[in-house]
Each structure stands twice: as structure tokens, then as C-alpha cells.
Design a protein around this motif. Structure first.
Motif: not given
Length: 445
Positions: A11-15, A379-386, A390-398, A416-420
Motif C-alpha cells: 500500500v505504501e509503495q502504491y501510494h 469483529v472490527i475490520p482492520r484499517s485499509e489506508p486509501v 483529488q486531495t492526496g490525503a490518506v484516509e482509513p477505510w474498512q 466492499r469498503a466504507v470510510p472507517a
């Protein structure tokens, strides 16, 4: 020894690569996905190949355990089994219309990754489950982008095309009738008004893998001499995408479905995933598997699979009263539990205790005892940084992962994913801001 990157490193390399920032935008314009109206996560998800294949193997083992429940726990008495699950007489009659046969091993298992391992939320044993049209086509479309294809090659990324696996499964289901079986996906009465675009996308994927594939409604076919026909075209395999509730809810539902059942009984047409699949897709079956009162009916290896894969799940249907120990536990541990109706899917009727006040939760529990629901440990799903394109900000999704399986085994995945923490239920039909993501695996050798 080759060292493969971790999810986090990928994910880090992708971003870091600006060339990939808007690559998912191209999916909207891809011909194989143009009929779908949903929206996509700005990046795919990554998973270790061995981890997801192993989980797929566990899902298949769980399928065998679930489909053995009537025999193991009720001596084969389907009436006792359906009564325990809270299935009423009318629905039970339809669900066992072919005598309670074991359905083929096909469906979509939904799960969260809690940061340590996958945990199963539901095991969809049915052919009306969604996503098979997209699970393979999203990665395929991404691989047609030059920048993404290079990233995938550099990091050893691959994917399993769900469409290819499903097409081969349907071909095999009708192979005894024809070397090139004709398949018809049948929706419920009036169902194509809302789902034509979705199923036509799936049709195009199936035709792309060489199947003679058609889309219609259950009322469009006719039975002659033990075989179904769509117009003058003989149908070898029916992919059932009409539900029990659609047939029950239509005044002519039983008459519409009888030709399909007759053709299956007489052997001229195969009804793929018969209504009997609802005997086991019912969430109450997971409650029976998880219930410690039944552990003596399973081997140590079987219990290890259940404990590894399934969160603590209990059925409220068996509660003797509102003073029952299980109901009291559920009342007092609201923030750790989620309630799910036995027979629905897509997030319908799901109530998350942590997102509900105490009075509403207590009313929900009381209704659940009467109607037949399960409660399940959260069950709390792990964070998926995305990264926002548009803004370049990295935000947590689940993410909620959907793993497809066939008799051939693991058949690919999507998510399927939603903002955390924005929604307690992650699903396209449950929450409007849900995005769909393709899944790539790494580490395959």
C-alpha cells in the motif's frame, strides 16, 4: 528465498506512485463494467495468496459441516431442523421442494480481516449472491493499464478470475446433458426491472468464457417433456437468481417455479443451487455450529475449523424466555454484539449493539427471540489506508471481503469498503457510500 512485500508495504509503495493515482477511474469506462452503476475504491486491496487460499479451504470445510447439520443434530429430520431455525411451514415446504437435497458447493463467503486473520460473517450458499460479475473484471481492467501492469509485475501481483471459475462450474453442471450446455439465469417475477443491467454484465462475462448464456425471469420459461425452454432454446442449466421471498411474495409464485422443479426432477434441466441452499445459508445454521452444546457431534479437527473461522455466534430462537441466560448476556454486552435476522442478506434487518441505545437494543433482542435471529461477537475490520485521488490525503477505510467458492475451491474475491467506522454494516445495499474494490494477491509461487 524470494521475499514478498507485506500488505502494508504494498500500500505504501502504491501510494507513492502518482501514475496510479487515478487509475481506478478507468474502470468506469471499461466495456465489461459499463452497465454497473456503483462506485469504486480508489485502489485495489492486497492479500497474501496463501492466506486467502487457506481461508477458502476452511470455507469449503465449513460448507461440509453446515450441510451435515440436519443429519448430525436432528437425525435427518428436516422438519425439526427448519423449526429450530424458525423457518415457517410455507417457506419450509418451498425450501425442501426437491426433498432436502444437498446443494452444490457454490456461493460467496463474507468476512472481515481483523488485522490478524480473516473471520467469517456469513456463508452465502446460493447463486443469487452478487459480485461475481465484478470480482474478476475489476482486476482484469486494472491490468490493462500500463502503469498498473508494471506495478503488478514489479510486485508479483496476481488474481483469480471469478467469472472463469463460475463459467467452468456451470459448464460442468450441465456437461452430462451437452458438451456445450445452455445456461439461463432466471430472476424472480418482475426482477429484471431493477437488476437487468447487473445480470447483463454477468451474462457478458459468462459469454466471454464461452458459455451460451441467457438472462430471463422465471415466468419466461416453459417445460416440455421434462426440459425447460426459453422460447425455442432448450435450457440445460438454470442459475437460480430468484429468491424464496420473491416466490412466496408472488400470488402465482409456486405455479411459476413448478416447471423449473419438474424439469430438474425429470433430469432434462439442472437447477443450480436449488431452494435447499436456503436450509444452510440461514444464519441460524452458524449459530448451531458455534453453540458449545453441540461440540460433541464434531471431531477435534472440525471444531478447530469452526473456532478458527467463525466468531462467537448464538441463535436467540432457542431462548426459553426473556430471562434466559443468553438473552441476559446479550442485553448486558450490547457494545460487543451485532444482531442479524436468520433468513435475510445484504444487511437487511441487521442491528449493531454499539451503534444502538440500550432501550432500542432491548426491544431488538425481544423481537429477535420471537422472530429468529442470531447474535454475533463484533469483529472490527482492520484499517485499509486509501489515498484520495483529488486531495492526496490518506484516509482509513474498512472492508468486507467477499470470497467466492465453487466445487473447484477458491474462486476469487472482491471487497466492499466504507470510510472507517462510518457504517456498522458494509455493503452496497446497506450503505450508500460503500465502494467496490478489486482484490490482488501476492506471494504466489
Amino acid at each position: 528465498m524470494t521475499r514478498f512485500p507485506t500488505d502494508h508495504e504494498l500500500v505504501e509503495q502504491y501510494h507513492r506512485q502518482d501514475a496510479l493515482r487515478h487509475v481506478v477511474d478507468e474502470i468506469d469506462r471499461h466495456p465489461s463494467l459499463s452497465n454497473w452503476t456503483g462506485s469504486y475504491l480508489p485502489r485495489p486491496l492486497f492479500v497474501d495468496h496463501r492466506e486467502i487460499v487457506d481461508f477458502g479451504t476452511d470455507v469449503l470445510r465449513l460448507f461440509e459441516l453446515i450441510t451435515s447439520l440436519p443429519q448430525r443434530l436432528f437425525d435427518g429430520d428436516l422438519q425439526r431442523y427448519t423449526s429450530t431455525l424458525g423457518i415457517d411451514e410455507q417457506r419450509a415446504k418451498l425450501i425442501t421442494s426437491l426433498g432436502g437435497i444437498k446443494p452444490p458447493c457454490y456461493g460467496r463467503a463474507d468476512m472481515y480481516h481483523d488485522g490478524t486473520s480473516f473471520k467469517l460473517l456469513e456463508i452465502g450458499i446460493a447463486s443469487e449472491v452478487g459480485g461475481a460479475d465484478r470480482a474478476g473484471e475489476i482486476p482484469k481492467a486494472l491490468m490493462e493499464n500500463e502503469a498498473f501492469a508494471k506495478f503488478a509485475a514489479d510486485h508479483g501481483l496476481g488474481y483469480t478470475h471469478t467469472g472463469r471459475e463460475v463459467a467452468e462450474t456451470l459448464r460442468e453442471a450441465g456437461r452430462h446433458l451437452s458438451d456445450s450446455p445452455v445456461v439461463a439465469l432466471l430472476e424472480g417475477p418482475g426482477g429484471l426491472a431493477g437488476y437487468a443491467a447487473h445480470w447483463n454484465t454477468f451474462r457478458d462475462v459468462m459469454r466471454g468464457f464461452g458459455l451460451d448464456f441467457h438472462v430471463a425471469e422465471v415466468g419466461d420459461v416453459r417445460e416440455r417433456d421434462g426440459k425447460l425452454y426459453l422460447g425455442d432454446t432448450g435450457i440445460d442449466v438454470v442459475l437460480r437468481c430468484f429468491t424464496v421471498e420473491e416466490i412466496i411474495g408472488d400470488a402465482d409464485g409456486f405455479a411459476l417455479v413448478e416447471p423449473v422443479l419438474k424439469a430438474h426432477r425429470e433430469g432434462g434441466t439442472v437447477l443450480f443451487t436449488p431452494f435447499e441452499s436456503n436450509l444452510f445459508a440461514n444464519k441460524g445454521a452458524l449459530g448451531l455450529l458455534s453453540d458449545t452444546r453441540h461440540r460433541d457431534r464434531f471431531t477435534a479437527d472440525e471444531l478447530a475449523v469452526v473456532d478458527r473461522v467463525l466468531p462467537w455466534t448464538r441463535s436467540l430462537k432457542g431462548a426459553a424466555s426473556l430471562d434466559d441466560e443468553l438473552v441476559t448476556y446479550a442485553r448486558d454486552n450490547r457494545e460487543e454484539l451485532i444482531l442479524k435476522p436468520n433468513g435475510y442478506y445484504g444487511g437487511v434487518g441487521v442491528v449493531a449493539g454499539w451503534d444502538t441505545d440500550a432501550d432500542t437494543w432491548w426491544k431488538t433482542l425481544k423481537d429477535g427471540v420471537e422472530d429468529g435471529c442470531v447474535i454475533q461477537k463484533r469483529v472490527i475490520p482492520r484499517s485499509e489506508p486509501v489515498r484520495d485521488p483529488q486531495t492526496g490525503a490518506v484516509e482509513p477505510w474498512q472492508a468486507a471481503w467477499g470470497l467466492f467458492y465453487t466445487p473447484r475451491g477458491y474462486a476469487g474475491a472482491y471487497a466492499r469498503a466504507v470510510p472507517a467506522f462510518e457504517s456498522p454494516v458494509i455493503g452496497v445495499t446497506a450503505y450508500k457510500n460503500t465502494r467496490t474494490a478489486g482484490v490482488f494477491h501476492y506471494g504466489e509461487v
